[in-house]
Design a protein around this motif. Structure first.
Motif, PDB file in Angstrom:
ATOM      1  N   SER A   1       0.863  -1.195  -0.054  1.00  0.00           N
ATOM      2  CA  SER A   1      -0.109   0.134  -0.191  1.00  0.00           C
ATOM      3  C   SER A   1       0.805   1.307  -0.024  1.00  0.00           C
ATOM      4  O   SER A   1       0.643   2.256  -0.465  1.00  0.00           O
ATOM      5  N   GLN A   2       1.995   1.198   0.579  1.00  0.00           N
ATOM      6  CA  GLN A   2       3.207   2.458   0.627  1.00  0.00           C
ATOM      7  C   GLN A   2       3.542   2.389  -0.620  1.00  0.00           C
ATOM      8  O   GLN A   2       3.569   3.827  -1.220  1.00  0.00           O
ATOM      9  N   VAL A   3       3.959   1.524  -1.405  1.00  0.00           N
ATOM     10  CA  VAL A   3       4.445   1.690  -2.901  1.00  0.00           C
ATOM     11  C   VAL A   3       3.447   2.152  -3.699  1.00  0.00           C
ATOM     12  O   VAL A   3       3.640   3.071  -4.443  1.00  0.00           O
ATOM     13  N   GLU A   4       2.052   1.603  -3.556  1.00  0.00           N
ATOM     14  CA  GLU A   4       1.058   2.131  -4.500  1.00  0.00           C
ATOM     15  C   GLU A   4       0.739   3.634  -4.177  1.00  0.00           C
ATOM     16  O   GLU A   4       0.605   4.431  -5.274  1.00  0.00           O
ATOM     17  N   LEU A   5       0.794   4.084  -3.025  1.00  0.00           N
ATOM     18  CA  LEU A   5       0.635   5.621  -2.605  1.00  0.00           C
ATOM     19  C   LEU A   5       1.692   6.437  -3.179  1.00  0.00           C
ATOM     20  O   LEU A   5       1.497   7.364  -3.851  1.00  0.00           O
ATOM     21  N   GLN A   6       2.939   5.932  -3.185  1.00  0.00           N
ATOM     22  CA  GLN A   6       4.219   6.500  -3.661  1.00  0.00           C
ATOM     23  C   GLN A   6       4.043   6.803  -5.166  1.00  0.00           C
ATOM     24  O   GLN A   6       4.289   7.649  -5.864  1.00  0.00           O
ATOM     25  N   LEU A   7       3.578   5.515  -5.613  1.00  0.00           N
ATOM     26  CA  LEU A   7       3.617   5.489  -7.262  1.00  0.00           C
ATOM     27  C   LEU A   7       2.455   6.495  -7.617  1.00  0.00           C
ATOM     28  O   LEU A   7       2.719   7.373  -8.660  1.00  0.00           O
ATOM     29  N   ALA A   8       1.480   6.505  -6.903  1.00  0.00           N
ATOM     30  CA  ALA A   8       0.155   7.547  -7.197  1.00  0.00           C
ATOM     31  C   ALA A   8       0.656   8.899  -7.184  1.00  0.00           C
ATOM     32  O   ALA A   8       0.270   9.704  -7.911  1.00  0.00           O
ATOM     33  N   GLU A   9       1.677   9.228  -6.013  1.00  0.00           N
ATOM     34  CA  GLU A   9       1.996  10.620  -5.891  1.00  0.00           C
ATOM     35  C   GLU A   9       3.042  10.964  -6.979  1.00  0.00           C
ATOM     36  O   GLU A   9       2.934  12.250  -7.353  1.00  0.00           O
ATOM     37  N   VAL A  10       3.754   9.983  -7.449  1.00  0.00           N
ATOM     38  CA  VAL A  10       4.784  10.195  -8.673  1.00  0.00           C
ATOM     39  C   VAL A  10       4.050  10.520  -9.838  1.00  0.00           C
ATOM     40  O   VAL A  10       4.286  11.376 -10.470  1.00  0.00           O
ATOM     41  N   LYS A  11       2.857   9.853 -10.133  1.00  0.00           N
ATOM     42  CA  LYS A  11       2.061   9.909 -11.299  1.00  0.00           C
ATOM     43  C   LYS A  11       1.307  11.396 -11.188  1.00  0.00           C
ATOM     44  O   LYS A  11       1.203  11.977 -12.407  1.00  0.00           O
ATOM     45  N   THR A  12       0.936  12.056  -9.950  1.00  0.00           N
ATOM     46  CA  THR A  12       0.269  13.067 -10.006  1.00  0.00           C
ATOM     47  C   THR A  12       1.426  14.304  -9.994  1.00  0.00           C
ATOM     48  O   THR A  12       0.952  15.399 -10.020  1.00  0.00           O
ATOM     49  N   GLY A  13       2.692  13.832  -9.639  1.00  0.00           N
ATOM     50  CA  GLY A  13       3.704  15.022  -9.452  1.00  0.00           C
ATOM     51  C   GLY A  13       3.805  15.707  -8.184  1.00  0.00           C
ATOM     52  O   GLY A  13       4.133  16.684  -8.313  1.00  0.00           O
ATOM     53  N   LYS A  14       3.162  14.929  -7.246  1.00  0.00           N
ATOM     54  CA  LYS A  14       3.069  15.549  -5.798  1.00  0.00           C
ATOM     55  C   LYS A  14       3.993  14.936  -4.840  1.00  0.00           C
ATOM     56  O   LYS A  14       4.124  15.182  -3.761  1.00  0.00           O
ATOM     57  N   SER A  15       4.954  13.687  -5.225  1.00  0.00           N
ATOM     58  CA  SER A  15       5.592  13.157  -4.315  1.00  0.00           C
ATOM     59  C   SER A  15       6.798  13.974  -4.099  1.00  0.00           C
ATOM     60  O   SER A  15       7.740  14.373  -5.005  1.00  0.00           O
ATOM     61  N   PRO A  16       7.126  14.156  -2.692  1.00  0.00           N
ATOM     62  CA  PRO A  16       8.554  14.898  -2.507  1.00  0.00           C
ATOM     63  C   PRO A  16       9.687  14.082  -2.717  1.00  0.00           C
ATOM     64  O   PRO A  16      10.839  14.698  -3.059  1.00  0.00           O
ATOM     65  N   GLU A  17       9.752  12.788  -2.717  1.00  0.00           N
ATOM     66  CA  GLU A  17      10.869  11.993  -3.051  1.00  0.00           C
ATOM     67  C   GLU A  17      11.121  11.857  -4.414  1.00  0.00           C
ATOM     68  O   GLU A  17      12.186  11.587  -4.967  1.00  0.00           O
ATOM     69  N   TYR A  18       9.937  12.280  -5.201  1.00  0.00           N
ATOM     70  CA  TYR A  18      10.385  12.349  -6.524  1.00  0.00           C
ATOM     71  C   TYR A  18      10.587  13.955  -7.231  1.00  0.00           C
ATOM     72  O   TYR A  18      11.630  14.252  -7.875  1.00  0.00           O
ATOM     73  N   LEU A  19      10.031  14.849  -6.654  1.00  0.00           N
ATOM     74  CA  LEU A  19      10.059  16.302  -6.852  1.00  0.00           C
ATOM     75  C   LEU A  19      11.534  16.912  -6.469  1.00  0.00           C
ATOM     76  O   LEU A  19      11.980  17.617  -7.325  1.00  0.00           O
ATOM     77  N   VAL A  20      12.041  16.383  -5.325  1.00  0.00           N
ATOM     78  CA  VAL A  20      13.423  16.917  -5.015  1.00  0.00           C
ATOM     79  C   VAL A  20      14.409  16.518  -5.990  1.00  0.00           C
ATOM     80  O   VAL A  20      15.296  17.344  -6.444  1.00  0.00           O
ATOM     81  N   PRO A  21      14.659  15.187  -6.160  1.00  0.00           N
ATOM     82  CA  PRO A  21      15.734  14.961  -7.165  1.00  0.00           C
ATOM     83  C   PRO A  21      15.185  15.465  -8.837  1.00  0.00           C
ATOM     84  O   PRO A  21      16.319  15.613  -9.511  1.00  0.00           O
ATOM     85  N   LEU A  22      14.142  15.319  -8.959  1.00  0.00           N
ATOM     86  CA  LEU A  22      13.837  16.101 -10.324  1.00  0.00           C
ATOM     87  C   LEU A  22      14.110  17.387 -10.303  1.00  0.00           C
ATOM     88  O   LEU A  22      14.761  17.736 -11.496  1.00  0.00           O
ATOM     89  N   ALA A  23      14.102  18.397  -9.402  1.00  0.00           N
ATOM     90  CA  ALA A  23      14.489  19.484  -9.344  1.00  0.00           C
ATOM     91  C   ALA A  23      15.968  19.788  -9.376  1.00  0.00           C
ATOM     92  O   ALA A  23      16.481  20.549 -10.151  1.00  0.00           O
ATOM     93  N   GLU A  24      16.770  18.930  -8.879  1.00  0.00           N
ATOM     94  CA  GLU A  24      18.150  18.726  -8.835  1.00  0.00           C
ATOM     95  C   GLU A  24      18.520  18.335 -10.406  1.00  0.00           C
ATOM     96  O   GLU A  24      19.619  18.999 -11.006  1.00  0.00           O
ATOM     97  N   LEU A  25      17.660  17.538 -11.047  1.00  0.00           N
ATOM     98  CA  LEU A  25      18.191  17.205 -12.199  1.00  0.00           C
ATOM     99  C   LEU A  25      17.979  18.187 -13.372  1.00  0.00           C
ATOM    100  O   LEU A  25      18.697  18.413 -14.255  1.00  0.00           O
ATOM    101  N   GLN A  26      16.635  19.060 -13.051  1.00  0.00           N
ATOM    102  CA  GLN A  26      16.456  19.923 -13.932  1.00  0.00           C
ATOM    103  C   GLN A  26      17.589  21.298 -13.589  1.00  0.00           C
ATOM    104  O   GLN A  26      17.991  21.956 -14.698  1.00  0.00           O
ATOM    105  N   GLU A  27      17.986  21.432 -12.609  1.00  0.00           N
ATOM    106  CA  GLU A  27      19.098  22.408 -12.325  1.00  0.00           C
ATOM    107  C   GLU A  27      20.297  22.015 -13.103  1.00  0.00           C
ATOM    108  O   GLU A  27      21.049  23.009 -13.658  1.00  0.00           O
ATOM    109  N   ASN A  28      20.835  20.712 -12.931  1.00  0.00           N
ATOM    110  CA  ASN A  28      21.872  20.317 -13.514  1.00  0.00           C
ATOM    111  C   ASN A  28      21.846  20.300 -15.203  1.00  0.00           C
ATOM    112  O   ASN A  28      22.680  20.962 -15.820  1.00  0.00           O
ATOM    113  N   MET A  29      20.579  20.299 -15.515  1.00  0.00           N
ATOM    114  CA  MET A  29      20.241  20.167 -17.138  1.00  0.00           C
ATOM    115  C   MET A  29      20.556  21.579 -17.522  1.00  0.00           C
ATOM    116  O   MET A  29      20.958  22.086 -18.626  1.00  0.00           O
TER     117      MET A  29
END
Length: 139
Positions: A89-117
């Motif tokens: 259930s935790q994995v499914e919740l995290q996956l749903a957050e990633v798909k909607t773009g609301k996951s902090p575990e996804y957004l922080v690395p994404l912001a770092e990658l965008q800054e590097n790019m």
């Protein structure tokens, strides 16, 4: 002088300044031998009776412990299944957050990658300008 105890089968028990006659020492040895034989016979009889009791008690204890182990295994299986469901259930919740773009575990690395790019794109643009100027000046 203290008596010296000899342990041999000759019948001599103690030797000191006052010698003990052979009959006295044989008599004392035979009495202690009989006492030891009597005690060992009682111990053997007790151990026979207690081993029969112990066998029954051991079987009862063994059965109780086996039941306890089975209970523990059953509890372990239930807890393992519960843990699996919670993690899923935790994995499914995290996956749903990633798909909607609301996951902090996804957004922080994404912001770092965008800054590097952005930095690399900027550096590549500057290198391109420098390379183009050098090439224009040499021609």
């Amino acid at each position: 002088m203290p008596p010296i105890k000899l342990s041999n089968n000759s019948g001599i028990a103690d030797v000191s300044d006052n010698e003990v006659s052979g009959n006295e020492s044989e008599h004392s040895n035979s009495r202690s031998d009989n006492d030891g034989a009597h005690e060992s016979t009682e111990d053997e009889a007790d151990s026979d009776d207690s081993s029969e009791m112990d066998e029954g008690e051991c079987e009862t204890r063994r059965n109780a412990l086996l039941q306890h182990v089975q209970d523990l295994e059953s509890q372990f299986g239930l807890l393992r299944e519960q843990l699996y469901r919670e993690r899923m259930s935790q994995v499914e919740l995290q996956l749903a957050e990633v798909k909607t773009g609301k996951s902090p575990e996804y957004l922080v690395p994404l912001a770092e990658l965008q800054e590097n790019m952005r930095t690399r794109t900027e550096v590549a643009g500057i290198l391109r300008k420098i390379t183009f100027r050098q090439h224009s000046q040499s021609v």
